[in-house]
Enzyme design. Structure first.
Site, short mmCIF file in Angstrom:
data_model
loop_
_atom_site.label_atom_id
_atom_site.label_comp_id
_atom_site.label_asym_id
_atom_site.label_seq_id
_atom_site.Cartn_x
_atom_site.Cartn_y
_atom_site.Cartn_z
N HIS A 125 -4.59 -3.79 6.07
CA HIS A 125 -3.90 -4.03 4.46
C HIS A 125 -5.44 -4.49 4.28
O HIS A 125 -5.58 -5.46 3.94
CB HIS A 125 -2.99 -5.11 4.56
CG HIS A 125 -2.83 -5.49 3.10
ND1 HIS A 125 -2.47 -4.76 1.97
CD2 HIS A 125 -3.10 -6.74 2.57
CE1 HIS A 125 -2.48 -5.34 0.71
NE2 HIS A 125 -3.00 -6.38 1.12
N ASP A 179 0.66 -1.26 -0.12
CA ASP A 179 0.13 0.02 -0.12
C ASP A 179 0.97 1.16 -0.05
O ASP A 179 0.47 2.10 -0.67
CB ASP A 179 -0.87 0.15 1.15
CG ASP A 179 -1.60 -1.28 1.30
OD1 ASP A 179 -2.59 -1.72 0.41
OD2 ASP A 179 -1.29 -2.08 2.11
P1 NDP Z 1 -0.77 -16.14 -3.68
O1 NDP Z 1 0.53 -16.23 -3.58
O2 NDP Z 1 -1.24 -15.18 -4.91
O3 NDP Z 1 -1.15 -15.04 -2.16
C1 NDP Z 1 -0.93 -15.59 -1.00
C2 NDP Z 1 -1.51 -14.71 -0.20
O4 NDP Z 1 -0.98 -13.59 -0.07
C3 NDP Z 1 -3.06 -14.80 -0.21
O5 NDP Z 1 -3.63 -14.74 1.13
C4 NDP Z 1 -3.26 -13.30 -0.56
O6 NDP Z 1 -4.43 -12.71 -0.36
C5 NDP Z 1 -2.19 -12.55 -0.16
N1 NDP Z 1 -1.81 -11.33 -0.50
C6 NDP Z 1 -1.38 -10.46 0.22
N2 NDP Z 1 -1.28 -9.32 -0.43
C7 NDP Z 1 -1.47 -9.46 -1.70
C8 NDP Z 1 -1.42 -8.76 -2.91
N3 NDP Z 1 -1.23 -7.30 -2.91
N4 NDP Z 1 -1.74 -9.48 -4.03
C9 NDP Z 1 -2.10 -10.74 -3.90
N5 NDP Z 1 -2.09 -11.41 -2.61
C10 NDP Z 1 -1.94 -10.65 -1.73
O7 NDP Z 1 -1.73 -17.30 -3.59
P2 NDP Z 1 -1.51 -18.71 -4.30
O8 NDP Z 1 -2.93 -19.18 -4.05
O9 NDP Z 1 -1.12 -18.59 -5.67
O10 NDP Z 1 -0.37 -19.42 -3.26
C11 NDP Z 1 -0.79 -19.64 -1.96
C12 NDP Z 1 0.04 -21.19 -1.73
O11 NDP Z 1 -0.28 -21.24 -0.08
C13 NDP Z 1 -0.56 -22.12 -2.09
O12 NDP Z 1 0.54 -22.91 -2.95
C14 NDP Z 1 -1.22 -23.06 -1.16
O13 NDP Z 1 -0.95 -24.43 -1.18
C15 NDP Z 1 -0.38 -22.27 0.02
N6 NDP Z 1 -1.03 -22.54 1.43
C16 NDP Z 1 -0.19 -22.85 2.41
C17 NDP Z 1 -0.61 -22.97 3.74
C18 NDP Z 1 0.58 -23.26 4.71
O14 NDP Z 1 1.80 -23.39 4.51
N7 NDP Z 1 0.12 -23.94 5.67
C19 NDP Z 1 -2.04 -22.54 4.01
C20 NDP Z 1 -2.72 -22.11 2.78
C21 NDP Z 1 -2.23 -22.22 1.77
P3 NDP Z 1 -5.64 -12.99 -1.27
O15 NDP Z 1 -6.27 -14.24 -0.87
O16 NDP Z 1 -6.54 -11.68 -0.68
O17 NDP Z 1 -5.38 -12.56 -2.65
#
Ligand code: NDP
Length: 329
Positions: free
Chosen positions: A189, A161
């Site tokens: 955020h 931001d």
């Molecule tokens: P991303 O890598 O795109 O995003 C991850 C997180 O960052 C989301 O919560 C997203 O929020 C957040 N975020 C914060 N700021 C921003 C921004 N400016 N723009 C975009 N995202 C932002 O998500 P993916 O789905 O590609 O990857 C997530 C991974 O996490 C997956 O591989 C999944 O398996 C893993 N995962 C791991 C966990 C763990 O380690 N225990 C638990 C859950 C998931 P928003 O959803 O609001 O976009």
């Protein structure tokens, strides 16, 4: 040569991870003379673990001179072992038909487990950045789940931001982004965050006076910064990932290296400054020295700013109340 620092990253096979890991290994975060060991966490799901292996193959193929080791994990208790830095990126995205309350609860589970794991196995000085949304509340939950670690070591990412605000103000004022100092972003955020350029300067001159357009602030600047994430999804068909990863690098870099007296924005547990209740995970303008951040004090808060701050605080308080029952257990 310096001893390698251990950097844990969750959600490592995700979109943000794909932009983030290469830059950490390249020294963009902790410095070009600082070796790092990557400890990568993904969910146990076979597809996620396989995707993580693929990303690690690519990282191997970069032959990064600073990369001193790299491991894959499905358990936070091993992923966070002795971690000096932890970037909590993985979070549960909102699924179809999922209520806000369900989203908060699903993430509260993840960040309770991860907070406890950090508490149990990470370095006693681990510095934690939460990126996964709702980032402020997730960071608050992790902090509360890790009572033996200093609360101040838990932070949430407001830097994207902040950078978005800098870029908009640079475009409006015609000044280079690097010349703008004293930007601040207050609060959550989320679209309620309050980007505040009232104190910003270029070569000591007031940016507010330069722009001199309160309607632009209210009707263009604040909505543009607040809804930038949605605008990028609309344009790209995917959420902002590279800019989010870049902001995470900036946040950790400045925390590690310091800001040389300059301001930046971090989401941090409040110490009561500016009337924000203690421990609320809130975006504040800070300076950083020797790995410790300090809130910029004594800024005048006018009526318009107070209204905006109250609004974003209200949202955060509601999020926190929504998960309070999970923290008591
Ligand atoms: P991303 O890598 O795109 O995003 C991850 C997180 O960052 C989301 O919560 C997203 O929020 C957040 N975020 C914060 N700021 C921003 C921004 N400016 N723009 C975009 N995202 C932002 O998500 P993916 O789905 O590609 O990857 C997530 C991974 O996490 C997956 O591989 C999944 O398996 C893993 N995962 C791991 C966990 C763990 O380690 N225990 C638990 C859950 C998931 P928003 O959803 O609001 O976009």
């Amino acid at each position: 040569a310096k001893t390698p620092l251990r950097v844990a990253v969750t959600g490592a096979a995700g979109q943000i991870g794909y932009s983030l890991l290469f830059r950490i290994a390249n020294g963009d975060m902790l410095g070009k003379d600082q070796p790092v060991i990557l400890q990568l966490l993904e969910i146990a799901d076979e597809k996620a673990q396989k995707a993580l292996k693929g990303v690690m193959m690519e990282i191997d193929d970069c032959a990064f001179p600073l990369l001193a080791g790299m491991t894959a994990h499905a358990d936070p208790m091993t992923a966070f072992k002795d971690a000096d830095y932890a970037l909590l990126v993985g979070a549960r995205p909102r699924g179809p038909g999922m209520e806000r309350k369900d989203l908060l609860e699903a993430n509260a589970q993840i960040f309770t487990v991860q907070g406890k794991a950090l508490d149990a196995v990470a370095s006693r000085n681990v510095k934690v950045l939460v990126v996964g949304n709702p980032a402020n509340t997730n960071a608050y939950i992790a902090m509360k789940s890790a009572p033996s670690l200093p609360a101040k070591n838990f932070t949430a990412m407001l830097r994207l931001d902040h950078n978005r605000a800098l870029s908009q103000v640079a475009a409006k004022s015609g000044k280079p982004v690097a010349s703008i100092e004293k930007m601040a972003v207050w609060g959550n955020h989320s679209p309620t965050m309050y980007a505040d350029y009232r104190f910003a300067t270029v070569d000591g001159q007031s940016v507010k006076d330069m722009i001199n357009d309160d309607a632009w602030n209210r009707d263009t600047f604040l909505p543009t910064v607040g809804k930038r994430g949605a605008a990028i999804i609309e344009a790209r068909g995917l959420s902002s990932a590279a800019s989010a990863a870049n902001a995470a690098i900036d946040h950790m870099h400045d925390w590690h290296v310091g800001t040389n007296g300059k301001w930046t924005t971090m989401g941090i547990p409040s110490d009561g400054s500016y009337g924000i209740p203690k421990d609320t995970m809130f975006g504040f303008p800070v300076t950083v020295e020797n790995g410790e951040y300090t809130i910029v004090q004594g800024l005048p808060i006018d009526e318009f700013s107070q209204e905006r701050i109250n609004l974003t605080l209200k949202e955060l308080t509601e999020e926190r109340e929504g998960v309070a029952h999970l923290l008591k257990a």
